[in-house]
Design a protein around this motif. Sequence first.
Motif, PDB file in Angstrom:
ATOM      1  N   SER A 136      92.184 -32.058   9.108  1.00  0.00           N
ATOM      2  CA  SER A 136      91.671 -30.862   8.422  1.00  0.00           C
ATOM      3  C   SER A 136      91.480 -29.706   9.398  1.00  0.00           C
ATOM      4  O   SER A 136      91.738 -28.546   9.061  1.00  0.00           O
ATOM      5  N   THR A 137      91.024 -30.011  10.604  1.00  0.00           N
ATOM      6  CA  THR A 137      90.847 -28.971  11.620  1.00  0.00           C
ATOM      7  C   THR A 137      92.180 -28.302  11.946  1.00  0.00           C
ATOM      8  O   THR A 137      92.249 -27.081  12.122  1.00  0.00           O
ATOM      9  N   THR A 138      93.230 -29.095  11.993  1.00  0.00           N
ATOM     10  CA  THR A 138      94.566 -28.533  12.255  1.00  0.00           C
ATOM     11  C   THR A 138      94.955 -27.544  11.164  1.00  0.00           C
ATOM     12  O   THR A 138      95.439 -26.438  11.452  1.00  0.00           O
ATOM     13  N   LEU A 139      94.750 -27.923   9.896  1.00  0.00           N
ATOM     14  CA  LEU A 139      95.078 -27.006   8.794  1.00  0.00           C
ATOM     15  C   LEU A 139      94.236 -25.735   8.868  1.00  0.00           C
ATOM     16  O   LEU A 139      94.746 -24.633   8.643  1.00  0.00           O
ATOM     17  N   LYS A 140      92.952 -25.870   9.164  1.00  0.00           N
ATOM     18  CA  LYS A 140      92.075 -24.693   9.224  1.00  0.00           C
ATOM     19  C   LYS A 140      92.445 -23.773  10.384  1.00  0.00           C
ATOM     20  O   LYS A 140      92.227 -22.559  10.302  1.00  0.00           O
ATOM     21  N   SER A 141      93.004 -24.335  11.437  1.00  0.00           N
ATOM     22  CA  SER A 141      93.465 -23.473  12.532  1.00  0.00           C
ATOM     23  C   SER A 141      94.639 -22.613  12.082  1.00  0.00           C
ATOM     24  O   SER A 141      94.822 -21.489  12.560  1.00  0.00           O
ATOM     25  N   ILE A 142      95.421 -23.133  11.137  1.00  0.00           N
ATOM     26  CA  ILE A 142      96.583 -22.399  10.624  1.00  0.00           C
ATOM     27  C   ILE A 142      96.157 -21.345   9.605  1.00  0.00           C
ATOM     28  O   ILE A 142      96.644 -20.208   9.628  1.00  0.00           O
ATOM     29  N   SER A 143      95.235 -21.707   8.710  1.00  0.00           N
ATOM     30  CA  SER A 143      94.811 -20.768   7.659  1.00  0.00           C
ATOM     31  C   SER A 143      93.750 -19.785   8.130  1.00  0.00           C
ATOM     32  O   SER A 143      93.443 -18.816   7.429  1.00  0.00           O
ATOM     33  N   VAL A 152      86.705 -20.035  11.621  1.00  0.00           N
ATOM     34  CA  VAL A 152      85.622 -19.111  11.969  1.00  0.00           C
ATOM     35  C   VAL A 152      84.367 -19.400  11.157  1.00  0.00           C
ATOM     36  O   VAL A 152      83.245 -19.368  11.683  1.00  0.00           O
ATOM     37  N   ALA A 153      84.551 -19.722   9.878  1.00  0.00           N
ATOM     38  CA  ALA A 153      83.398 -19.997   9.016  1.00  0.00           C
ATOM     39  C   ALA A 153      82.647 -21.251   9.451  1.00  0.00           C
ATOM     40  O   ALA A 153      81.488 -21.442   9.067  1.00  0.00           O
ATOM     41  N   GLU A 154      83.281 -22.082  10.267  1.00  0.00           N
ATOM     42  CA  GLU A 154      82.649 -23.323  10.731  1.00  0.00           C
ATOM     43  C   GLU A 154      82.356 -23.274  12.233  1.00  0.00           C
ATOM     44  O   GLU A 154      82.182 -24.300  12.876  1.00  0.00           O
ATOM     45  N   ARG A 155      82.316 -22.063  12.783  1.00  0.00           N
ATOM     46  CA  ARG A 155      82.043 -21.849  14.205  1.00  0.00           C
ATOM     47  C   ARG A 155      83.051 -22.548  15.106  1.00  0.00           C
ATOM     48  O   ARG A 155      82.720 -23.085  16.147  1.00  0.00           O
ATOM     49  N   GLY A 156      84.288 -22.516  14.640  1.00  0.00           N
ATOM     50  CA  GLY A 156      85.377 -23.072  15.432  1.00  0.00           C
ATOM     51  C   GLY A 156      86.331 -21.973  15.860  1.00  0.00           C
ATOM     52  O   GLY A 156      86.367 -20.894  15.262  1.00  0.00           O
ATOM     53  N   GLU A 157      87.122 -22.242  16.892  1.00  0.00           N
ATOM     54  CA  GLU A 157      88.096 -21.267  17.347  1.00  0.00           C
ATOM     55  C   GLU A 157      89.265 -21.969  18.032  1.00  0.00           C
ATOM     56  O   GLU A 157      89.115 -23.053  18.602  1.00  0.00           O
ATOM     57  N   VAL A 158      90.424 -21.324  17.942  1.00  0.00           N
ATOM     58  CA  VAL A 158      91.584 -21.795  18.683  1.00  0.00           C
ATOM     59  C   VAL A 158      91.447 -21.252  20.097  1.00  0.00           C
ATOM     60  O   VAL A 158      91.552 -20.050  20.325  1.00  0.00           O
ATOM     61  N   ARG A 159      91.180 -22.161  21.018  1.00  0.00           N
ATOM     62  CA  ARG A 159      90.933 -21.751  22.402  1.00  0.00           C
ATOM     63  C   ARG A 159      92.227 -21.552  23.188  1.00  0.00           C
ATOM     64  O   ARG A 159      92.328 -20.670  24.041  1.00  0.00           O
TER      65      ARG A 159
END
Length: 271
Positions: free
Chosen positions: A53-60, A64-71
């Motif tokens: 799921s994290t992989t898909l959210k990195s694409i869409s 950001v809404a989950e305090r994540g980022e592509v580093r």
Amino acid sequence: MQTANTPAAAKVLSLNNIEVVYDHVSLAIKGVSIDVPEGGMVALLGANGAGKSTTLKSISGLLVAERGEVRRGELQFLGRNISALSPQERVKLGIAHVLEGRRVFEHLTPDENLIAASAVRSRHDMHRNKERVYSYFPRLHERRAVASGYLSGGEQQMLAIGRALMTQPKLLMLDEPSLGLAPFLVAEIFQIISRINREDGLSVLLVEQNAVAALEIVSHGYLIESGRIVMHDTAEALKRNPDIQEFYLGGTKGKSFHDIKHYSRRKRWLT
């Protein structure tokens, strides 16, 4: 890591060595690289918590809404780097993400859900897209005036996919569409996804724990474990792989939980 020896093809999506971090500390996915060919169907397989799921959210762009980022790494869609684009801009480019758990507007009817999701301004185009969705999902047409909260789980999943199609995507990303559904409904929905791909040429990235169903309709698959891609091959080759058969295609019958846990340390495909 195993790779498929396939001819180079035009790519609708290319992830190159993506690394995702949550709260500036927690490393969720590590060096993930995935390609989805134009008009192709690709599965991302793995256990719960593997990083699908994290992989898909990195694409869409929904990290950001989950305090994540592509580093680190590069995200390319139709040859364009989309790393700096907002989720809304990515939708406009043609990326549609059907989230796990369906998440339709339960107080609205299917008809109203589809209209709300429409990305076109022309009433004619909106009606055309809606009729196209109903042609794929005739059951939704029959239930179009009922509040969506009263739909079955399978019908809500059909509606979630229909809402994504209303944005006229070039890439459809589906997160666990089989979750919580009876086997006959899973088969029906996967057949419809395959038909959409075949008739519209829509590229599909399918995230699934149900490897049996997924590998029946895709051409290639990736296996992710603990945030890393550990295998990539054709669907047929993955189905023949003894590790995939044993731990993802129902071959764990008669094995103890200790044996299954020990598998994560064996990783025969990395040797």
